[in-house]
Design a protein around this motif. Structure first.
Motif, PDB file in Angstrom:
ATOM      1  N   SER A  93      74.395  55.822  76.356  1.00 27.42           N
ATOM      2  CA  SER A  93      73.612  56.453  77.410  1.00 27.42           C
ATOM      3  C   SER A  93      72.132  56.263  77.081  1.00 27.42           C
ATOM      4  CB  SER A  93      73.945  57.949  77.525  1.00 27.42           C
ATOM      5  OG  SER A  93      73.648  58.623  76.310  1.00 27.42           O
ATOM      6  N   TYR A  94      71.290  56.395  78.086  1.00 27.85           N
ATOM      7  CA  TYR A  94      69.864  56.204  77.837  1.00 27.85           C
ATOM      8  C   TYR A  94      69.043  57.098  78.756  1.00 27.85           C
ATOM      9  CZ  TYR A  94      70.053  53.264  82.032  1.00 27.85           C
ATOM     10  OH  TYR A  94      70.246  52.801  83.306  1.00 27.85           O
ATOM     11  N   LYS A  95      67.838  57.390  78.321  1.00 27.13           N
ATOM     12  CA  LYS A  95      66.885  58.146  79.118  1.00 27.13           C
ATOM     13  C   LYS A  95      65.665  57.262  79.327  1.00 27.13           C
ATOM     14  CE  LYS A  95      64.369  62.533  79.292  1.00 27.13           C
ATOM     15  NZ  LYS A  95      64.057  63.790  78.569  1.00 27.13           N
ATOM     16  N   THR A 134      69.636  56.158  73.639  1.00 32.93           N
ATOM     17  CA  THR A 134      68.261  55.691  73.444  1.00 32.93           C
ATOM     18  C   THR A 134      67.326  56.404  74.414  1.00 32.93           C
ATOM     19  OG1 THR A 134      68.572  53.820  74.978  1.00 32.93           O
ATOM     20  CG2 THR A 134      68.980  53.397  72.644  1.00 32.93           C
ATOM     21  N   VAL A 135      66.125  56.673  73.934  1.00 29.87           N
ATOM     22  CA  VAL A 135      65.078  57.270  74.763  1.00 29.87           C
ATOM     23  C   VAL A 135      63.823  56.427  74.585  1.00 29.87           C
ATOM     24  CG1 VAL A 135      63.668  59.306  75.220  1.00 29.87           C
ATOM     25  CG2 VAL A 135      66.013  59.584  74.384  1.00 29.87           C
ATOM     26  N   THR A 136      63.340  55.856  75.664  1.00 27.53           N
ATOM     27  CA  THR A 136      62.100  55.076  75.593  1.00 27.53           C
ATOM     28  C   THR A 136      60.943  55.911  76.126  1.00 27.53           C
ATOM     29  OG1 THR A 136      62.664  54.093  77.732  1.00 27.53           O
ATOM     30  CG2 THR A 136      63.189  52.819  75.754  1.00 27.53           C
ATOM     31  N   ALA A 137      59.788  55.713  75.520  1.00 25.94           N
ATOM     32  CA  ALA A 137      58.570  56.415  75.922  1.00 25.94           C
ATOM     33  C   ALA A 137      57.399  55.490  75.599  1.00 25.94           C
ATOM     34  CB  ALA A 137      58.442  57.733  75.173  1.00 25.94           C
ATOM     35  N   PRO A 138      56.247  55.728  76.179  1.00 23.85           N
ATOM     36  CA  PRO A 138      55.093  54.879  75.861  1.00 23.85           C
ATOM     37  C   PRO A 138      54.853  54.809  74.356  1.00 23.85           C
ATOM     38  CG  PRO A 138      54.583  56.301  77.717  1.00 23.85           C
ATOM     39  CD  PRO A 138      55.919  56.764  77.176  1.00 23.85           C
ATOM     40  N   GLY A 139      54.878  53.595  73.836  1.00 29.51           N
ATOM     41  CA  GLY A 139      54.574  53.411  72.420  1.00 29.51           C
ATOM     42  C   GLY A 139      55.747  53.481  71.469  1.00 29.51           C
ATOM     43  N   GLY A 140      56.971  53.679  71.972  1.00 34.41           N
ATOM     44  CA  GLY A 140      58.060  53.726  71.006  1.00 34.41           C
ATOM     45  C   GLY A 140      59.424  53.995  71.599  1.00 34.41           C
TER      46      GLY A 140
END
Length: 203
Positions: A93-95, A134-140
């Motif tokens: 799953s991912y955000k 997984t969780v993506t966000a600005p910079g990482g």
């Protein structure tokens, strides 16, 4: 030894006239499963020592590129499937957005996640599930992997990332005790880190 014995047995099955086709297929499938597990163990051991050697020799050069995380994760799961125990599944799953990209060393990141998923499978029972998020966000990016396996004894947690350390309840499972040490060092080189939560017998 396992690979050699299994291939020998398969050869014998093929020339047995008192076995039905179904019986030969069933017995061969079992031995092929043993071969796959053994190959997976060998790959893990070789990767651990090759990674250790590169890290020790300071030969690792970070080469970040833009990586589509969802696509990357799904491809890695497909690669893992033949190495999983019987009826084990990885639930991904991912955000964030499906097209989110992260600037990262793809090969090193792949090795880290592959090793963590391999551990989750190795120390869990057949038919169990492994959650990969997984969780993506600005910079990482933040990754979490959850298993429902043997867990780590309370008094041994502090040694988890030490080189060659293996918990007392893991000694019957093939391994080098290098994987998590390599992972921590690799993540540090990429500007990241690793933490864990565990309870013995729960994962």
């Amino acid at each position: 030894a396992t690979i050699l014995s299994s291939t020998s047995l398969i050869e014998q099955y093929l020339f047995r006239h008192d076995f039905s086709i179904e019986s030969i297929r069933e017995k061969s499938d079992k031995q092929l499963g043993r071969i796959k597990v053994s190959v997976g163990n060998l790959i893990s051991i070789l990767n651990d020592f090759l990674s250790l050697d590169k890290l020790e020799q300071a030969e690792v050069v970070i080469k970040p590129i833009l990586v589509g995380i969802v696509k990357f994760s799904k491809e890695l799961i497909e690669e893992m499937k033949p190495l999983l125990k019987k009826a084990q599944v990885i639930e991904y799953s991912y955000k964030g957005d499906e097209k989110d990209e992260v600037f990262i060393d793809k090969q090193m990141f792949r090795n880290v996640i592959f090793n963590l998923l391999s551990n989750a499978s190795k120390y869990s029972a057949e038919g169990s599930s492994i959650e990969f998020h997984t969780v993506t966000a600005p910079g990482g990016i933040e990754v979490s992997i959850t298993d429902h396996g043997i867990g780590i004894p309370e008094n041994e947690k502090k040694h988890l990332f030490e080189r060659f350390f293996r918990a007392k309840n893991a000694l019957d499972v093939p391994g080098t005790g290098l994987g998590l040490n390599n992972i921590k060092r690799s993540l540090s080189l990429m500007g990241g880190g690793i933490t864990f939560e565990t309870k013995e017998g729960e994962g």
